[in-house]
Design an enzyme around this catalytic site. Structure first.
Site, PDB file in Angstrom:
ATOM      1  N   HIS A   1      -5.035   4.233   7.633  1.00 54.34           N
ATOM      2  CA  HIS A   1      -5.458   4.066   6.240  1.00 54.34           C
ATOM      3  C   HIS A   1      -5.322   5.337   5.424  1.00 54.34           C
ATOM      4  O   HIS A   1      -4.754   5.325   4.330  1.00 54.34           O
ATOM      5  CB  HIS A   1      -6.910   3.586   6.177  1.00 54.34           C
TER       6      HIS A   1
ATOM      7  N   HIS B   1     -10.939  -6.593   9.189  1.00 56.81           N
ATOM      8  CA  HIS B   1     -10.596  -5.411   8.386  1.00 56.81           C
ATOM      9  C   HIS B   1     -10.210  -4.246   9.297  1.00 56.81           C
ATOM     10  O   HIS B   1     -11.031  -3.721  10.028  1.00 56.81           O
ATOM     11  CB  HIS B   1     -11.782  -5.024   7.513  1.00 56.81           C
TER      12      HIS B   1
END
Length: 273
Positions: free
Chosen positions: A73, A31
């Protein structure tokens, strides 16, 4: 960890539909790289994750003011760098002046927000790696630029595109016929219910550990959608993911996940160094 090379007799990149629908396998993805031990979405974190020979990497893509694709992100740089401001209000040159490593530890001082090109170069050297691209800038322009770039690098068939906006996933499905990953209906914008709605064109769906249960997994499987889970953090989470039937674990601490699920493969990888 699943060794994808064993699933393919010919030397060709894997296709998601060939491997991820196998109910007997559990895939491990990093991730945002190896974000438990390294700053998220940085080259140092991706390189460390790939040394573990994981099955997939996950990363996020955003768009700068001068239309460059960068791997970060948040919509702002505040949380993960020493700067502040919206990503889409900054040029690529401005983004590259920022330190994206020191927030994790001083040993990562000087790490930069990567360009998508830099991640593509890493992927090219790992021909059996699956790639999950989370689209953070919810525009068709961003989608087109991402797909154009990955097409040039030649690994589009190994990619799956995630987004919390169902309209963006529909655009990817309708225009490009590529595989998409969504979420539960309540977690998505522009979700369309019904037989011809959003679930009809999803290939996979991500569940948080709070959402994960046999019932939530079945909710997707009855639509022929592959269930994944985001981000198991401890032994209980790992085993719960397996018991509930999550087919891919998208992990921040990939080493911990590998130790629990594939200890022999991890030992072999370490011995090969």
């Amino acid at each position: 960890m699943l060794n994808l090379r064993k699933l393919f007799k010919k030397e060709k990149p894997p296709v998601f539909t060939d491997v991820l629908k196998d109910r007997t396998k559990t895939f491990i993805a990093g991730h945002r790289g190896w974000s438990a031990a390294y700053p998220e979405n940085t080259l140092v974190g991706f390189r460390a994750a790939l040394e573990k020979d994981i099955d997939a990497i996950h990363f996020d893509v955003n768009l700068t003011a001068d239309k460059r694709l960068v791997v970060i992100h948040d919509d702002t740089v505040d949380r993960t760098t020493n700067g502040s401001g919206a990503v889409n209000s900054m040029t690529f040159s401005e983004i590259r002046t920022l330190d994206a490593g020191s927030h994790k530890s001083s040993e990562f001082s000087g790490e930069k927000i990567p360009s998508l090109e830099e991640i593509c170069e890493l992927v090219l050297s790992h021909p059996y790696l699956l790639v999950v691209i989370n689209i953070q800038n919810h525009t068709t322009e961003t989608v087109d630029l991402i797909i154009e770039m990955i097409s040039l690098y030649g690994f589009l068939e190994r990619c799956l595109f995630a987004c919390s906006d169902a309209a963006i996933l529909y655009y990817i499905h309708k225009r490009y016929a590529l595989r998409t990953q969504g979420y539960r209906s309540a977690a998505m914008k522009n979700f369309v219910p019904g037989k011809k709605g959003t679930y009809s064109y999803l290939f996979a769906a991500g569940l948080t550990m709070e959402e994960l249960s046999p019932e939530s997994v079945y909710e997707f499987e009855k639509h022929d959608i592959i269930p994944w889970c985001y981000c198991p953090k401890d032994e209980r989470d790992i085993y719960l993911s397996n018991i509930c039937g999550a087919r891919m674990l998208i992990c921040e601490d990939i080493s911990f996940a590998l130790e629990l699920l594939y200890p022999e493969d991890l030992e072999n990888t370490e011995n090969a160094k």
